[in-house]
Design a protein around this motif. Structure first.
Motif, mmCIF file in Angstrom:
data_model
loop_
_atom_site.group_PDB
_atom_site.id
_atom_site.type_symbol
_atom_site.label_atom_id
_atom_site.label_comp_id
_atom_site.label_asym_id
_atom_site.label_seq_id
_atom_site.Cartn_x
_atom_site.Cartn_y
_atom_site.Cartn_z
ATOM 1 N N HIS A 12 0.821 -1.209 0.000
ATOM 2 C CA HIS A 12 0.000 0.000 0.000
ATOM 3 C C HIS A 12 0.855 1.259 0.000
ATOM 4 O O HIS A 12 1.778 1.400 0.785
ATOM 5 N N ARG A 13 0.536 2.173 -0.924
ATOM 6 C CA ARG A 13 1.196 3.472 -1.013
ATOM 7 C C ARG A 13 0.132 4.533 -1.274
ATOM 8 O O ARG A 13 -0.850 4.295 -1.959
ATOM 9 N N ILE A 14 0.346 5.731 -0.716
ATOM 10 C CA ILE A 14 -0.495 6.879 -1.016
ATOM 11 C C ILE A 14 0.452 7.978 -1.505
ATOM 12 O O ILE A 14 1.410 8.336 -0.809
ATOM 13 N N LEU A 15 0.212 8.502 -2.694
ATOM 14 C CA LEU A 15 1.053 9.542 -3.262
ATOM 15 C C LEU A 15 0.316 10.867 -3.255
ATOM 16 O O LEU A 15 -0.851 10.945 -3.629
ATOM 17 N N THR A 16 1.009 11.934 -2.820
ATOM 18 C CA THR A 16 0.500 13.297 -2.951
ATOM 19 C C THR A 16 1.535 14.080 -3.768
ATOM 20 O O THR A 16 2.512 13.512 -4.255
ATOM 21 N N GLY A 17 1.335 15.371 -3.903
ATOM 22 C CA GLY A 17 2.263 16.153 -4.705
ATOM 23 C C GLY A 17 3.698 16.083 -4.231
ATOM 24 O O GLY A 17 4.628 15.968 -5.027
ATOM 25 N N ARG A 18 3.901 16.130 -2.902
ATOM 26 C CA ARG A 18 5.263 16.153 -2.358
ATOM 27 C C ARG A 18 5.586 14.987 -1.449
ATOM 28 O O ARG A 18 6.728 14.894 -0.956
ATOM 29 N N LEU A 19 4.618 14.105 -1.195
ATOM 30 C CA LEU A 19 4.790 13.072 -0.188
ATOM 31 C C LEU A 19 4.494 11.681 -0.720
ATOM 32 O O LEU A 19 3.678 11.508 -1.629
ATOM 33 N N VAL A 20 5.158 10.708 -0.111
ATOM 34 C CA VAL A 20 4.798 9.296 -0.237
ATOM 35 C C VAL A 20 4.422 8.803 1.154
ATOM 36 O O VAL A 20 5.201 8.961 2.104
ATOM 37 N N LEU A 21 3.245 8.241 1.274
ATOM 38 C CA LEU A 21 2.822 7.607 2.525
ATOM 39 C C LEU A 21 2.934 6.112 2.301
ATOM 40 O O LEU A 21 2.261 5.564 1.430
ATOM 41 N N ARG A 22 3.780 5.464 3.064
ATOM 42 C CA ARG A 22 4.011 4.032 2.896
ATOM 43 C C ARG A 22 4.012 3.357 4.253
ATOM 44 O O ARG A 22 4.153 4.005 5.290
ATOM 45 N N PRO A 23 3.855 2.019 4.278
ATOM 46 C CA PRO A 23 3.874 1.321 5.566
ATOM 47 C C PRO A 23 5.183 1.551 6.319
ATOM 48 O O PRO A 23 6.252 1.694 5.721
ATOM 49 N N VAL A 24 5.082 1.585 7.620
ATOM 50 C CA VAL A 24 6.266 1.714 8.476
ATOM 51 C C VAL A 24 7.092 0.443 8.362
ATOM 52 O O VAL A 24 6.560 -0.672 8.316
ATOM 53 N N ALA A 25 8.410 0.611 8.288
ATOM 54 C CA ALA A 25 9.322 -0.527 8.166
ATOM 55 C C ALA A 25 10.399 -0.428 9.243
ATOM 56 O O ALA A 25 10.664 0.651 9.789
ATOM 57 N N GLU A 26 11.049 -1.552 9.521
ATOM 58 C CA GLU A 26 12.078 -1.575 10.563
ATOM 59 C C GLU A 26 13.209 -0.602 10.259
ATOM 60 O O GLU A 26 13.817 -0.046 11.177
ATOM 61 N N ARG A 27 13.479 -0.365 8.983
ATOM 62 C CA ARG A 27 14.562 0.543 8.609
ATOM 63 C C ARG A 27 14.265 2.003 9.001
ATOM 64 O O ARG A 27 15.147 2.860 8.926
ATOM 65 N N ASP A 28 13.024 2.285 9.411
ATOM 66 C CA ASP A 28 12.637 3.647 9.777
ATOM 67 C C ASP A 28 12.991 3.993 11.218
ATOM 68 O O ASP A 28 12.729 5.116 11.672
ATOM 69 N N LEU A 29 13.575 3.059 11.948
ATOM 70 C CA LEU A 29 13.811 3.280 13.380
ATOM 71 C C LEU A 29 14.626 4.547 13.630
ATOM 72 O O LEU A 29 14.272 5.369 14.486
ATOM 73 N N SER A 30 15.724 4.723 12.908
ATOM 74 C CA SER A 30 16.576 5.881 13.147
ATOM 75 C C SER A 30 15.831 7.184 12.879
ATOM 76 O O SER A 30 15.920 8.133 13.672
ATOM 77 N N ALA A 31 15.083 7.232 11.776
ATOM 78 C CA ALA A 31 14.348 8.451 11.422
ATOM 79 C C ALA A 31 13.245 8.740 12.427
ATOM 80 O O ALA A 31 13.019 9.903 12.808
ATOM 81 N N LEU A 32 12.537 7.714 12.883
ATOM 82 C CA LEU A 32 11.466 7.932 13.847
ATOM 83 C C LEU A 32 12.022 8.280 15.224
ATOM 84 O O LEU A 32 11.387 9.020 15.986
ATOM 85 N N HIS A 33 13.202 7.756 15.528
ATOM 86 C CA HIS A 33 13.838 8.154 16.790
ATOM 87 C C HIS A 33 14.208 9.635 16.738
ATOM 88 O O HIS A 33 14.040 10.365 17.737
ATOM 89 N N ALA A 34 14.699 10.088 15.588
ATOM 90 C CA ALA A 34 15.013 11.512 15.435
ATOM 91 C C ALA A 34 13.755 12.361 15.619
ATOM 92 O O ALA A 34 13.791 13.432 16.246
#
Length: 283
Positions: free
Chosen positions: A46-68
């Motif tokens: 599942h993906r949602i595209l807008t003009g400037r954004l991609v909304l995608r499922p959360v993944a384990e690789r996002d840990l560092s970014a979400l911690h920030a």
């Protein structure tokens, strides 16, 4: 607005006095429609595209970014904890709620599917502001936030929506763009009729004859138009304006214990939580 909802200060808007917190023991059973969970798109796809954004499922690789994200005091001010995460492990435990369940977890838990997304900047944006829609770019670039339906059964009995965006993304219209794109996808989900229990304040004036005991058809619980709830922190006027731009209306402000107050420190403080709702657009 954040995924969790505690105020630090009162809203500047003039509204009636705050009311008590929702109490499930006093909820009213009604009939309505809600997204059919079994019809949700597969999480990895599942993906949602807008003009400037991609909304995608959360993944384990996002840990560092979400911690920030969750170590920015300006962001975390509006959350239940009222403080940045202490360490990476605290963020990891929080993030687990939004990861697709492993095969082992699927067998052991009844955790509901997530309609909560990592909010990413789109790659390949041209100088004129247009963006290439090719499949390989749908993962998006930097993760700048997280948002979506974080509770299928929220404080008022209805699904709840919320979001968090890094401070670097504030003031650029990204919160509104996220919410508009997400709502379009939410409205497009397949519906089914269900019976649920909700706070009476959410259905006041919405039932024929003002009775909760059933419509004229005599079929048990009253039928009420579906709604989506967003709980904000008092004083978070910017997020309240985002909600209003996206078709939400304020319907109540309620009081909750200030969870940021250390236990045993002086008189117990209460915080105000202005709460909004939106009715889905007809398909």
């Amino acid at each position: 607005m954040a995924l969790t909802t505690v105020a630090i200060e009162s809203s500047s808007q003039a509204r009636p006095n705050a009311t008590p917190a929702p109490d499930p023991a006093s909820f009213i059973r009604i009939r309505t429609t809600l997204p059919r969970l079994g019809a949700l798109p597969p999480i990895p796809a599942h993906r949602i595209l807008t003009g400037r954004l991609v909304l995608r499922p959360v993944a384990e690789r996002d840990l560092s970014a979400l911690h920030a994200l969750r170590t920015q005091a300006e962001v975390m001010r509006w959350t239940a904890t009222g403080r940045p995460d202490r360490d990476l492990e605290e963020t990891k435990a929080w993030m687990k709620n939004w990861l697709p369940p492993s095969p082992e977890e699927k067998a052991e838990t009844e955790r509901l599917p997530s309609f909560n997304f990592a909010i990413c900047l789109r790659k390949g944006e041209d100088e004129d502001g247009t963006t290439d829609d090719t499949v390989e770019k749908e993962e998006g670039g930097d993760v700048i936030g997280i948002g979506g339906c974080h509770r299928w059964k929220g404080k008022f009995g209805w699904p709840e929506v919320g979001y968090m965006i890094r401070r670097e993304g504030w003031g650029k219209g990204l919160a509104t763009e996220f919410l508009e794109g997400w709502l379009k996808a939410w409205d497009g989900l397949e519906r089914e009729e269900v019976e649920i229990e909700v706070d009476e304040r959410t259905i006041s004036g919405l039932v024929k004859g003002g009775s909760w005991k059933g419509e004229e058809d005599g079929v048990g619980a009253a039928k009420v138009r579906e709604q989506l709830v967003a709980i904000t922190a008092g004083g978070n006027d910017k997020s309240q304006r985002v909600l209003e731009k996206c078709g939400f209306e304020w319907f109540t402000t309620w009081l909750e214990d200030d969870l940021t107050q250390p236990q045993g420190e002086g008189e117990k403080k209460m915080v105000e939580l202005p709460t909004y709702r939106r009715f889905p657009e007809p398909r």
